[in-house]
Design an enzyme around this catalytic site. Sequence first.
Site, PDB file in Angstrom:
ATOM      1  N   HIS A 186     -11.924  -5.237  -3.454  1.00 58.89           N
ATOM      2  CA  HIS A 186     -10.731  -6.043  -3.714  1.00 58.89           C
ATOM      3  C   HIS A 186     -11.125  -7.517  -3.630  1.00 58.89           C
ATOM      4  O   HIS A 186     -11.476  -8.004  -2.573  1.00 58.89           O
ATOM      5  CB  HIS A 186      -9.659  -5.701  -2.674  1.00 58.89           C
ATOM      6  CG  HIS A 186      -8.429  -6.553  -2.779  1.00 58.89           C
ATOM      7  ND1 HIS A 186      -7.184  -6.042  -3.070  1.00 58.89           N
ATOM      8  CD2 HIS A 186      -8.248  -7.887  -2.628  1.00 58.89           C
ATOM      9  CE1 HIS A 186      -6.302  -7.027  -3.094  1.00 58.89           C
ATOM     10  NE2 HIS A 186      -6.924  -8.157  -2.829  1.00 58.89           N
ATOM     11  N   GLY A 198       0.798  -1.226   0.000  1.00 64.56           N
ATOM     12  CA  GLY A 198       0.000   0.000   0.000  1.00 64.56           C
ATOM     13  C   GLY A 198       0.832   1.278   0.000  1.00 64.56           C
ATOM     14  O   GLY A 198       0.289   2.373   0.067  1.00 64.56           O
ATOM     15  N   ARG A 226       3.646 -15.439  -3.751  1.00 61.47           N
ATOM     16  CA  ARG A 226       4.020 -16.030  -2.462  1.00 61.47           C
ATOM     17  C   ARG A 226       2.764 -16.514  -1.767  1.00 61.47           C
ATOM     18  O   ARG A 226       1.663 -16.313  -2.259  1.00 61.47           O
ATOM     19  CB  ARG A 226       4.655 -14.958  -1.584  1.00 61.47           C
ATOM     20  CG  ARG A 226       3.713 -13.747  -1.458  1.00 61.47           C
ATOM     21  CD  ARG A 226       4.130 -12.785  -0.379  1.00 61.47           C
ATOM     22  NE  ARG A 226       3.600 -11.456  -0.595  1.00 61.47           N
ATOM     23  CZ  ARG A 226       2.406 -11.023  -0.214  1.00 61.47           C
ATOM     24  NH1 ARG A 226       1.583 -11.840   0.403  1.00 61.47           N
ATOM     25  NH2 ARG A 226       2.011  -9.788  -0.448  1.00 61.47           N
TER      26      ARG A 226
HETATM   27  P1  ADP Z   1      -0.036  -3.317  -3.205  1.00 58.07           P
HETATM   28  O1  ADP Z   1       1.119  -3.884  -3.946  1.00 58.07           O
HETATM   29  O2  ADP Z   1       0.361  -2.216  -2.311  1.00 58.07           O
HETATM   30  O3  ADP Z   1      -0.876  -4.379  -2.575  1.00 58.07           O
HETATM   31  P2  ADP Z   1      -2.221  -3.005  -5.126  1.00 58.07           P
HETATM   32  O4  ADP Z   1      -2.046  -2.594  -6.540  1.00 58.07           O
HETATM   33  O5  ADP Z   1      -2.549  -4.431  -4.887  1.00 58.07           O
HETATM   34  O6  ADP Z   1      -0.920  -2.595  -4.346  1.00 58.07           O
HETATM   35  O7  ADP Z   1      -3.343  -2.080  -4.478  1.00 58.07           O
HETATM   36  C1  ADP Z   1      -3.596  -2.067  -3.097  1.00 58.07           C
HETATM   37  C2  ADP Z   1      -5.027  -1.599  -2.857  1.00 58.07           C
HETATM   38  O8  ADP Z   1      -5.266  -0.304  -3.407  1.00 58.07           O
HETATM   39  C3  ADP Z   1      -6.092  -2.464  -3.481  1.00 58.07           C
HETATM   40  O9  ADP Z   1      -6.400  -3.565  -2.665  1.00 58.07           O
HETATM   41  C4  ADP Z   1      -7.239  -1.504  -3.642  1.00 58.07           C
HETATM   42  O10 ADP Z   1      -7.938  -1.326  -2.440  1.00 58.07           O
HETATM   43  C5  ADP Z   1      -6.564  -0.214  -3.977  1.00 58.07           C
HETATM   44  N1  ADP Z   1      -6.446   0.005  -5.431  1.00 58.07           N
HETATM   45  C6  ADP Z   1      -5.422  -0.330  -6.220  1.00 58.07           C
HETATM   46  N2  ADP Z   1      -5.626   0.039  -7.488  1.00 58.07           N
HETATM   47  C7  ADP Z   1      -6.833   0.638  -7.537  1.00 58.07           C
HETATM   48  C8  ADP Z   1      -7.611   1.266  -8.554  1.00 58.07           C
HETATM   49  N3  ADP Z   1      -7.179   1.366  -9.800  1.00 58.07           N
HETATM   50  N4  ADP Z   1      -8.820   1.775  -8.219  1.00 58.07           N
HETATM   51  C9  ADP Z   1      -9.264   1.698  -6.948  1.00 58.07           C
HETATM   52  N5  ADP Z   1      -8.576   1.150  -5.943  1.00 58.07           N
HETATM   53  C10 ADP Z   1      -7.375   0.612  -6.209  1.00 58.07           C
HETATM   54  P1  ADP Z   2      -0.786  -8.884   1.936  1.00 61.13           P
HETATM   55  O1  ADP Z   2      -1.141  -8.199   3.191  1.00 61.13           O
HETATM   56  O2  ADP Z   2      -1.782  -8.742   0.851  1.00 61.13           O
HETATM   57  O3  ADP Z   2      -0.413 -10.314   2.112  1.00 61.13           O
HETATM   58  P2  ADP Z   2       1.532  -7.021   1.765  1.00 61.13           P
HETATM   59  O4  ADP Z   2       2.365  -6.764   0.552  1.00 61.13           O
HETATM   60  O5  ADP Z   2       0.837  -5.891   2.385  1.00 61.13           O
HETATM   61  O6  ADP Z   2       0.496  -8.178   1.323  1.00 61.13           O
HETATM   62  O7  ADP Z   2       2.490  -7.627   2.852  1.00 61.13           O
HETATM   63  C1  ADP Z   2       2.491  -8.952   3.159  1.00 61.13           C
HETATM   64  C2  ADP Z   2       2.845  -9.137   4.576  1.00 61.13           C
HETATM   65  O8  ADP Z   2       4.231  -9.310   4.692  1.00 61.13           O
HETATM   66  C3  ADP Z   2       2.512  -8.009   5.498  1.00 61.13           C
HETATM   67  O9  ADP Z   2       1.203  -8.026   5.989  1.00 61.13           O
HETATM   68  C4  ADP Z   2       3.504  -8.199   6.599  1.00 61.13           C
HETATM   69  O10 ADP Z   2       2.944  -8.980   7.621  1.00 61.13           O
HETATM   70  C5  ADP Z   2       4.648  -8.908   5.928  1.00 61.13           C
HETATM   71  N1  ADP Z   2       5.771  -8.019   5.766  1.00 61.13           N
HETATM   72  C6  ADP Z   2       6.088  -7.324   4.672  1.00 61.13           C
HETATM   73  N2  ADP Z   2       7.206  -6.633   4.853  1.00 61.13           N
HETATM   74  C7  ADP Z   2       7.606  -6.888   6.096  1.00 61.13           C
HETATM   75  C8  ADP Z   2       8.691  -6.433   6.884  1.00 61.13           C
HETATM   76  N3  ADP Z   2       9.610  -5.584   6.436  1.00 61.13           N
HETATM   77  N4  ADP Z   2       8.772  -6.884   8.132  1.00 61.13           N
HETATM   78  C9  ADP Z   2       7.870  -7.758   8.601  1.00 61.13           C
HETATM   79  N5  ADP Z   2       6.830  -8.206   7.917  1.00 61.13           N
HETATM   80  C10 ADP Z   2       6.691  -7.775   6.681  1.00 61.13           C
HETATM   81 MG    MG Z   3      -1.900  -5.871  -3.517  1.00 61.84          MG
END
Ligand code: ADP
Ligand code: ADP
Ligand code: MG
Length: 660
Positions: free
Chosen positions: A211, A168, A296
């Site tokens: 999402h 995010g 992952r």
């Molecule tokens: P990250 O790698 O940080 O997870 P994402 O591209 O998956 O990035 O986006 C994270 C969140 O941001 C999504 O779960 C959604 O809530 C919001 N988001 C991303 N792209 C869009 C979009 N084009 N329009 C609206 N919300 C979005």
């Molecule tokens: P998602 O929450 O959709 O699985 P994120 O990209 O937000 O994907 O991150 C995945 C998870 O990895 C995070 O919720 C966090 O718990 C863990 N994580 C990512 N980066 C770190 C970090 N630097 N230290 C500890 N945990 C991490």
């Molecule tokens: Mg994402």
Amino acid sequence: MSKKIHTILIANRGEIASRVIRTCRKMGIATVAVFSEADRHAPFVQDADMAVYIGESEPAKSYLDQDKLITAAKRTGAEAIHPGYGFLSENAGFARRCKEEGIIFIGPNPEAIEAMGSKSKAKALMEAHKVPVVPGYKGDDQSVETLVEEAQKIGYPLLLKATAGGGGKGMRIVGAASELEAGIAAAKREALSAFGDDELLIEKYIESGRHIEFQIFGDQHQNVIHLLERECTIQRRYQKVIEESPSPVLTEDLRTQMGQTAVNAAKALNYDNAGTVEFIFDDKTQAFYFLEVNTRLQVEHPVTEAITGLDLVQMQIESAQGKALSISQEEVQGKGYAIEARLYAEDPANDFVPVTGKIHRFSAPKVEGLRVESAVESGSEISIYYDPMIAKIIMWGENRQAAHSRLGYVLDKLVCQGTTTNLSFLRHLLTNEDFLQGKYDTHFIDNKLDLKEISSLSAESEIELAVAVLMFRWAERQGRRKLLRNLPSGWRSNFYEAQKESYLIGEDEIALGYRMEGTNFHIQVGEQEIQCSLAAHSPESISLNINGLQRSYSIIQNGNDFFIHSQGIGNHKLTLKDRFPQKEKEKVKGGYVSPMPSQIVKVHVAEGANIKKGDPLLVLSSMKMESTLLAEEDGTLEEVFVSEGQNVEAGFLLLKIQEN
Ligand code: ADP
Ligand code: ADP
Ligand code: MG
């Protein structure tokens, strides 16, 4: 053809390390944990069969240090490494390095990881394979003129994203052309500091978006299936808090269509092992668009396990060993409904900023259908170095409503004492009509909930908690007195003169007077008189009869602080007011203090500099979150008290500005 694995090293920490260890044990595979300084006493280290210390607490010096991980694997004879999520899990270089060293990386092939590493390249690849992507710009030309020009074509609102982004970070909504240039500059800055790369892409912003993601799974023999969807729309800071499956808005038709699209996306990547294809779903048009692939195991994978009955970690290990998928698409059946609530050390009333501290007591009730994946045990510390997630509470039920009722009950009973958490927020969510009916979008938390209201207690509840602590203290004193042979003179079991005590709950002060008559206590709070008697007492809890209603309270004392849990009221802290109150810390004029325990990432300004309101002063990092401290006034920078790399406590004076 499949390679046998006897020992797995887990290059991660916390709940996910414990989770992987559990499946390994089930499969007869030995485990090696690696741990940093801060994790010396963490539960996952005890869970593993062997453990290797790999360095200081900063991730770069331990969990991200590839050399140390490889050395630890070799020393312990581990044939494979499970990277968990976060850290090195989506690092193609590390996956490749493992291969070169003859170690199995439990995850997809490095090429697939690499192909999804850049959001722009991922989108281009998907588009080429007819996967619908959000309209926007993903070109190499990053000049401001081009970005502005492309933005005009896309229209508003739009979303700026770091192509290297994740978690995010580096995302910014731009509502109108007038905000665009400032938005680009800010997004670039954030992207550069978080990912060392300021490349952006632009997307049309889907306003009432949901999402919805699909779990995919592949083997090394070109088979790919999906394991149904997870709805992860309830987010704050673009990060998930609640995940559920099935999604309340997907028809069977849409599910089939999106699932097939996810499988196509995976096939385009020659994907193997576990992954997640994320989509943004437009409620208004029912259109869905590809967002990204997480290469992952996902934090929220237990939701899928709960409805499919599969063990995703076992499937990952088998796939990495070269085994073919043992289940076909038709055999994947979702049963019932599952929901996961992420318990975080963070403050919902204060923009969900992470908090640190000690978890004095953590305990979850035993309820059918409940699974708790926790990173902590009573006594664990939440440090500034890592993600502030405390636990995942996963509940299964025959249907959505049944699971919600049970989860609500569990959250009521959950004891998590010592630091501020989002528990009351999670609990509140499960009473929200719109949420219960499945009517929400990604802005739900920001737009539909009054977060200050959720975290505040009614006067009645505050009094109840104060009474419980008062009685607990009395019972503790009484217990100690019984142990003393010589009772102090002046002690009476009956006294008629009211004793007085005051407690602070947040900003509120509760003053109580009490008298004891036989076994009954008469407690006076303002105009109100409460009748109370002690039903049971242990060093950890107390049961009271208050005005005829009996309840139990879990209580832990730490100095003048009392952490208390009551099923009806949740987890709270009361502070016994000192008879000699400390002098309030003097507020420094023009001083900027650290809002939370943090590390100083960057100091943007030097002493003597001319400061304009809104100028970035410092970048602080705490638990994966970076925030920039902005000047609140025009002035001259008088003094900077910190330097880059320094760790500071909450309330630490960072710098001082002399106002113009
Ligand atoms: P990250 O790698 O940080 O997870 P994402 O591209 O998956 O990035 O986006 C994270 C969140 O941001 C999504 O779960 C959604 O809530 C919001 N988001 C991303 N792209 C869009 C979009 N084009 N329009 C609206 N919300 C979005
Ligand atoms: P998602 O929450 O959709 O699985 P994120 O990209 O937000 O994907 O991150 C995945 C998870 O990895 C995070 O919720 C966090 O718990 C863990 N994580 C990512 N980066 C770190 C970090 N630097 N230290 C500890 N945990 C991490
Ligand atoms: Mg994402």
